[in-house]
Structures are given as C-alpha cells and as structure tokens.
Motif scaffolding. Structure first.
Motif, PDB file in Angstrom:
ATOM      1  N   LEU A 131       0.854  -1.131  -0.124  1.00 65.96           N
ATOM      2  CA  LEU A 131      -0.094  -0.208   0.091  1.00 65.96           C
ATOM      3  C   LEU A 131       0.909   1.269   0.004  1.00 65.96           C
ATOM      4  CD1 LEU A 131      -2.788  -1.250   2.601  1.00 65.96           C
ATOM      5  CD2 LEU A 131      -2.812  -1.112   0.033  1.00 65.96           C
ATOM      6  N   ARG A 132       2.030   1.433   0.800  1.00 64.50           N
ATOM      7  CA  ARG A 132       3.005   2.311   0.531  1.00 64.50           C
ATOM      8  C   ARG A 132       3.422   2.712  -0.778  1.00 64.50           C
ATOM      9  NH1 ARG A 132       4.417   0.098   5.686  1.00 64.50           N
ATOM     10  NH2 ARG A 132       4.124   1.514   7.614  1.00 64.50           N
ATOM     11  N   THR A 133       3.698   1.447  -1.656  1.00 64.95           N
ATOM     12  CA  THR A 133       4.215   1.691  -2.761  1.00 64.95           C
ATOM     13  C   THR A 133       3.231   2.395  -3.764  1.00 64.95           C
ATOM     14  OG1 THR A 133       5.412  -0.497  -2.518  1.00 64.95           O
ATOM     15  CG2 THR A 133       5.050   0.257  -4.856  1.00 64.95           C
ATOM     16  N   ILE A 134       1.829   1.702  -3.517  1.00 62.16           N
ATOM     17  CA  ILE A 134       0.858   2.448  -4.315  1.00 62.16           C
ATOM     18  C   ILE A 134       0.650   3.909  -3.979  1.00 62.16           C
ATOM     19  CG2 ILE A 134      -1.627   2.458  -5.077  1.00 62.16           C
ATOM     20  CD1 ILE A 134      -1.560  -0.603  -4.795  1.00 62.16           C
ATOM     21  N   CYS A 135       0.858   4.245  -2.875  1.00 65.75           N
ATOM     22  CA  CYS A 135       0.850   5.463  -2.355  1.00 65.75           C
ATOM     23  C   CYS A 135       1.819   6.485  -2.747  1.00 65.75           C
ATOM     24  CB  CYS A 135       0.883   5.582  -0.680  1.00 65.75           C
ATOM     25  SG  CYS A 135       0.827   7.239  -0.059  1.00 65.75           S
ATOM     26  N   THR A 136       2.910   5.764  -2.835  1.00 70.75           N
ATOM     27  CA  THR A 136       4.061   6.613  -3.550  1.00 70.75           C
ATOM     28  C   THR A 136       4.077   6.861  -4.995  1.00 70.75           C
ATOM     29  OG1 THR A 136       5.492   5.866  -1.870  1.00 70.75           O
ATOM     30  CG2 THR A 136       6.758   6.777  -3.984  1.00 70.75           C
ATOM     31  N   PHE A 137       3.567   5.434  -5.728  1.00 66.07           N
ATOM     32  CA  PHE A 137       3.211   5.806  -7.299  1.00 66.07           C
ATOM     33  C   PHE A 137       2.129   6.953  -7.398  1.00 66.07           C
ATOM     34  CE2 PHE A 137       0.155   4.716 -10.419  1.00 66.07           C
ATOM     35  CZ  PHE A 137       1.093   4.477 -11.523  1.00 66.07           C
ATOM     36  N   ASP A 138       1.033   7.006  -6.412  1.00 65.19           N
ATOM     37  CA  ASP A 138       0.027   8.200  -6.952  1.00 65.19           C
ATOM     38  C   ASP A 138       0.785   9.615  -6.559  1.00 65.19           C
ATOM     39  OD1 ASP A 138      -1.705   5.986  -7.553  1.00 65.19           O
ATOM     40  OD2 ASP A 138      -2.715   5.993  -5.370  1.00 65.19           O
ATOM     41  N   GLY A 148     -10.850   3.551  -2.874  1.00 59.87           N
ATOM     42  CA  GLY A 148     -10.509   2.334  -1.994  1.00 59.87           C
ATOM     43  C   GLY A 148     -10.679   1.248  -3.015  1.00 59.87           C
ATOM     44  N   GLY A 149     -11.867   1.086  -3.855  1.00 61.66           N
ATOM     45  CA  GLY A 149     -11.925  -0.200  -4.805  1.00 61.66           C
ATOM     46  C   GLY A 149     -11.052  -0.102  -6.132  1.00 61.66           C
ATOM     47  N   HIS A 150     -10.057   0.643  -5.777  1.00 60.67           N
ATOM     48  CA  HIS A 150      -8.877   0.652  -7.004  1.00 60.67           C
ATOM     49  C   HIS A 150      -7.771  -0.202  -6.279  1.00 60.67           C
ATOM     50  CE1 HIS A 150     -10.878   4.519  -8.922  1.00 60.67           C
ATOM     51  NE2 HIS A 150     -11.640   3.630  -9.146  1.00 60.67           N
ATOM     52  N   CYS A 151      -7.809  -0.577  -5.237  1.00 60.41           N
ATOM     53  CA  CYS A 151      -6.703  -1.365  -4.731  1.00 60.41           C
ATOM     54  C   CYS A 151      -7.263  -2.933  -4.645  1.00 60.41           C
ATOM     55  CB  CYS A 151      -6.147  -0.951  -3.379  1.00 60.41           C
ATOM     56  SG  CYS A 151      -5.410   0.662  -3.281  1.00 60.41           S
ATOM     57  N   LEU A 152      -6.854  -3.460  -5.549  1.00 61.26           N
ATOM     58  CA  LEU A 152      -7.088  -5.253  -5.531  1.00 61.26           C
ATOM     59  C   LEU A 152      -6.238  -6.037  -4.865  1.00 61.26           C
ATOM     60  CD1 LEU A 152      -8.540  -5.220  -9.382  1.00 61.26           C
ATOM     61  CD2 LEU A 152      -9.874  -4.614  -7.232  1.00 61.26           C
ATOM     62  N   LEU A 153      -6.588  -7.029  -4.159  1.00 65.59           N
ATOM     63  CA  LEU A 153      -5.838  -8.346  -3.708  1.00 65.59           C
ATOM     64  C   LEU A 153      -6.084  -9.614  -4.572  1.00 65.59           C
ATOM     65  CD1 LEU A 153      -3.957  -9.170  -1.428  1.00 65.59           C
ATOM     66  CD2 LEU A 153      -6.173  -9.744  -0.193  1.00 65.59           C
ATOM     67  N   ASP A 154      -5.121  -9.786  -5.337  1.00 69.54           N
ATOM     68  CA  ASP A 154      -5.517 -10.770  -6.334  1.00 69.54           C
ATOM     69  C   ASP A 154      -5.348 -12.233  -5.551  1.00 69.54           C
ATOM     70  OD1 ASP A 154      -2.764 -11.841  -5.961  1.00 69.54           O
ATOM     71  OD2 ASP A 154      -2.187 -11.001  -8.120  1.00 69.54           O
TER      72      ASP A 154
END
Length: 250
Positions: A131-138, A148-154
């Motif tokens: 989640l920190r990685t996605i946060c930094t990406f954003d 919130g629904g744009h974060c998926l757990l495969d």
C-alpha cells in the motif's frame, strides 16, 4: 488444451500478456457495472491463449473539464511508469488502435476478491508495504481518483492499483484515500527507485516511451513530482480542506 484449461493456468508472464493484449482478437463479454466511462470485460484471444481483460474504448470516455481527451492513454502511461520504477503495481496495459468500439486501452483483468478494498487491506499489516508503494506511485503520477476499490488483492495475495486514467495532470490535484501513512518516511528502496527514474541511464528511454501518451509538460511535471518526493522523503498529509479525498471513497 481447451478453454477451461487455459483459464485454469492463471495469468501468463508479463511479456506474454502484453503480446496477447497487443495482438489478440477482442471479444466483448459484458459491460462493467458502476463505471462512469464505458468499460467492458473482454476476452483477448491469441495464439492458443485466452486472456480476460478490461477494455476502455476512447469513444466511451465522458468529457471532463479538467482533463484532456484520451484518458485511455493515461492508463497505458501509468503501467509504463510502474514498470520503469520496477514496482509492478499496475496490471499489463496496452493501447489498441482498433477494437469492438474502436481505439482504446486493454488491461489484463485481475482475478480478485472484490469484497476487499483499501480499507479492508489496511487492516492487514503484511500488506502495508504494498500500500505504501501504491501511495508513492500516486504521488508521482498525481492520481486524482484513487478510490478504495481501486486497490485489488489478487488470488496470490498481491496488491494492484487499477483505474489510473485520472493521472498525470500538470496541476497538483492528488485525490486519494491513502493518507494513513502521512508523516512517515518513504521507504528507502522506493526512494532509490525514484532516484534511478529521475537520474538513471534508462530515464531517457522511459520518457521516450511516453511519447504520444502524455504531453511533454505532463512528463516534466511527473519528473518534478518524483524529485519532490526525493527531496521531502516523507508521505504528505491531506490538509484541512477535504479536497484531497475522492468521492465516493470506495
């Protein structure tokens, strides 16, 4: 090998997925619900492999006053940024000049537990790194709509960030639900990746790969944001206005 067996094998390696998305025959299975723009679940068939994907045709985009035409190209740019950083948070995505509804983007569909979203994933400390990685990406992509629904757990426990069309605006407009790490230090490995992006030997090739996807001033603004993250080295806070949050949150 029959179709059921091909599907049961799981997603192919990234290079193979990109080949299928770029060259395969696109067959529409249905429209995705609750999407503000026309978004379709499709099968992409190529060389004996059927790959489920998300198709976002250009002609199905709702015009926005604050973003230029062509959101599907920003989906592709987001994938290329994720790959250039080595973070792998955006599923394989390509631009197609032809499709059932014309030009658009194709992104590998992520089989996931769709009852899960950012707020439920946050309850699992072992996922905080992702989640920190996605946060930094954003932060770098200037994501204006990280719900919130744009974060998926495969199915393998990997976290992905999807729906990245509202990114890369030249003006600061970060809107995201991921503020729980505000004030924390950005992890050193992420900073090292950003430094390589901004100053590394491969930076020129990455920028060239965005030609036709983003305007030059948007690419320059993205690199400046990466430099700002490197300078401050901490996750920002949302401020008091409430404008830093998308709606709806999920």
């Amino acid at each position: 090998m029959d179709e059921a067996a091909r599907r049961a094998e799981g997603p192919p390696p990234a290079r193979r997925a990109l080949e299928v998305l770029a060259e395969g025959r696109v067959e529409v299975r249905g429209r995705m619900p609750w999407s503000s723009n026309a978004t379709f679940l499709v099968d992409v068939c190529h060389d004996g492999l059927t790959l489920p994907a998300i198709y976002k045709p250009h002609r199905g985009e709702r015009p926005l006053w604050d973003f230029p035409d062509g959101l599907h190209l920003r989906e592709v740019a987001a994938y290329r940024l994720s790959e250039a950083l080595g973070w792998g948070v955006v599923p394989e995505t390509v631009a197609r000049t032809e499709g059932p509804l014309g030009a658009g983007s194709l992104q590998r569909f992520v089989p996931a537990d769709f009852a899960q979203h950012y707020f439920t994933l946050l309850e699992r400390p072992e996922l905080h790194g992702a989640l920190r990685t996605i946060c930094t990406f954003d932060l770098v992509a200037n994501n204006a709509d990280r719900k919130g629904g744009h974060c998926l757990l495969d199915e393998d426990g990997r976290v992905w960030g999807i729906d990245n069309g509202l990114c890369f605006h030249v003006d600061s407009g970060l809107r995201t639900v991921i503020w729980d790490f505000a004030g924390e230090a950005v992890p050193d490995p992420l900073l090292a990746d950003l430094d390589r992006l901004v100053t590394g030997v491969g930076a020129g090739g990455f920028v060239a790969g965005l030609d036709g996807l983003l305007a030059p001033e948007e690419v320059a603004a993205m690199l400046r944001r990466a430099g700002a993250v490197l300078h401050h080295r901490r996750f920002p806070d949302p401020g008091p206005s409430g404008r830093a949050y998308p709606w709806p949150l999920v």
